[in-house]
Design an enzyme around this catalytic site. Sequence first.
Site, PDB file in Angstrom:
ATOM      1  N   CYS A 287      -3.417   6.811   0.570  1.00 25.67           N
ATOM      2  CA  CYS A 287      -2.317   6.107   1.208  1.00 25.67           C
ATOM      3  C   CYS A 287      -2.036   6.682   2.602  1.00 25.67           C
ATOM      4  CB  CYS A 287      -1.092   6.093   0.292  1.00 25.67           C
ATOM      5  SG  CYS A 287      -0.048   4.672   0.634  1.00 25.67           S
TER       6      CYS A 287
ATOM      7  N   HIS B  10      -3.006   4.073  -4.611  1.00 25.02           N
ATOM      8  CA  HIS B  10      -2.801   5.348  -5.315  1.00 25.02           C
ATOM      9  C   HIS B  10      -3.621   5.394  -6.602  1.00 25.02           C
ATOM     10  CE1 HIS B  10       0.562   7.020  -2.974  1.00 25.02           C
ATOM     11  NE2 HIS B  10       0.865   5.744  -2.739  1.00 25.02           N
TER      12      HIS B  10
ATOM     13  N   GLU C  29      -4.379   7.854  -8.371  1.00 25.85           N
ATOM     14  CA  GLU C  29      -3.921   8.871  -9.338  1.00 25.85           C
ATOM     15  C   GLU C  29      -3.075   8.291 -10.470  1.00 25.85           C
ATOM     16  OE1 GLU C  29      -2.906   8.506  -6.225  1.00 25.85           O
ATOM     17  OE2 GLU C  29      -0.856   9.190  -5.869  1.00 25.85           O
TER      18      GLU C  29
HETATM   19  N1  GLN Z   1       4.397   6.024   4.809  1.00 30.22           N
HETATM   20  C1  GLN Z   1       3.213   5.226   4.661  1.00 30.22           C
HETATM   21  C2  GLN Z   1       3.532   3.752   4.521  1.00 30.22           C
HETATM   22  O1  GLN Z   1       4.631   3.398   4.163  1.00 30.22           O
HETATM   23  C3  GLN Z   1       2.387   5.713   3.487  1.00 30.22           C
HETATM   24  C4  GLN Z   1       3.044   5.545   2.173  1.00 30.22           C
HETATM   25  C5  GLN Z   1       2.403   6.349   1.072  1.00 30.22           C
HETATM   26  O2  GLN Z   1       1.640   7.255   1.346  1.00 30.22           O
HETATM   27  N2  GLN Z   1       2.706   6.054  -0.168  1.00 30.22           N
HETATM   28  O3  GLN Z   1       2.689   2.946   4.735  1.00 30.22           O
END
Ligand code: GLN
Length: 538
Positions: free
Chosen positions: A381, A507, A509
């Site tokens: 992410c 994600h 995980e």
């Molecule tokens: N802050 C970033 C976004 O909103 C990444 C979010 C995250 O890593 N879950 O796109």
Amino acid sequence: MNKTKYIFVTGGVMSSLGKGIAAASIGTLLECRGLTVTLQKLDPYINIDPGTMNPFEHGEVYVTDDGAETDLDLGHYQRFTNSLLSRKNNLTTGQVYNTVISKEREGEFLGKTVQVIPHITDEIKKNILALEEGNDVVIVEIGGTVGDIESLPFLEAVRQLRTDLGRENTLFVHLTYVPYIAAAGELKTKPTQHSVKDLLQIGIQPDILLCRTDRFLSDEIKKKIALFCNLRFEAVITAKDVDNIYEIPLVLFQEKLDQIIIESLKMWTRKPDISNWEKVVAKIGKIDDEVTIAVVGKYVAHKDAYKSLHEALEHGGLYNNSTVNIKYVDSEDIEEKGAREFLSNVDGVLVPGGFGSRGFEGKIQAVEFARVNKIPFFGICLGMQMAVIEFSRNVCDIKSANTSEIDNGIKDPVIHLMESQKNVNGLGGTMRLGAYPCKLKKGSLAYKAYDMNKISERHRHRFEFNNDYREKLESKGMVLCGVSPDNHLVEIVELKDHPWFLGCQFHPEFKSTPLKPHPLFREFVKSSLSHKNSASNN
Ligand code: GLN
């Protein structure tokens, strides 16, 4: 066909005794008897969900396929059972009040005074019973510790459910603490007695006690607890400390917890088959390699903030017969002292998800260090977004490349707010959330790991890869190997000429389990091990 049964799990004495894992382990044991289970967490806070809470405050926000931002205990449920989790599986006080107050405004309670009992408690009961369909057993974990004011309406609701549903269809399991006091050389049962008294005061007699302790309870101690807490001797279960959480179902199985549960609930099941979990635990015991992976983030002082990540790395290690030593590195320390200081001795670098601009530059330096020194890199992410910025700046010579999360007015927003996010009102539940499909390019690291060309993974972010920069980055060697089926969104990036460099916008995980380690974690740990071995051969 059994009628759906309900198990309510409460906690006493103090927090952090492992109620979530205890509830999840009950799920494991019942699944081993062929039953279909689901789990639900009742959270006593006023927030609608933990999505807007600071990870330092609350720990990880777990995301379900249907895009709910939930308590991290749902992560345990997912890792220990096959239960299909959705937004129905996490209920907060905030949600309950929100619904009841909206109904009041619509005039649903016309003429009545709206009260905690019955209006709030009825709403709670409705949400618990909504999980009945398709499940033999619904395990409901009540957040907080008995004695807290906040969780009283939840406890009152489940107390009523025993009367509504009948004794043979409901079961109260209470987790308490039996400390060993070294000065006295004794295990002490008084905290447990008090905790059960607190429960009795609100009308709940526990049927089973799980006693968290550092040693097996003798029959004598169990008899004493049974006597003072109005229980059968067999219903006093030792929940002994273990080295690894995945041993817990086995410890509880040894104590015959599953048998007592099905007897109490008058259920017929097949004989338990716990062999899959025995294999996992046996494998943990035989691990003979180790690898060190740096996790470069902002919330490193609070391990719960990266709960699922930590577990997924362990699963990846388990698959590769290796312990994963996680070295948490604060990205602000990298900004101060440079990446070499922290990353020169690690076998892999992982930059996880995160929010807010603090520590961004340190993360970008970590990506650069891994890219240049050919250390396996995994960006998740925000970690993928940092990798795109690093590559743009240092390989494509777009010096002012950045993310508009820093500032909307930057010159080269290689990561930017997508169109649909520009008109969003409010911060709660408004990100790109939940499961989205993704197409994989043949021959890529991702394709090799998944061995599929279409996958589905869970998202939680606002910002995206900016398509205006696609061509430039691709021409310099960044492979956009995972995209949305309509090709609009870049979901995975990789680098050529690097042993293993992968960033994903989702994600992974959240979907890893000890029985089924996630393919990307499996491969990342594998490449980190090869890196370690090749470094030691040089
Ligand atoms: N802050 C970033 C976004 O909103 C990444 C979010 C995250 O890593 N879950 O796109």
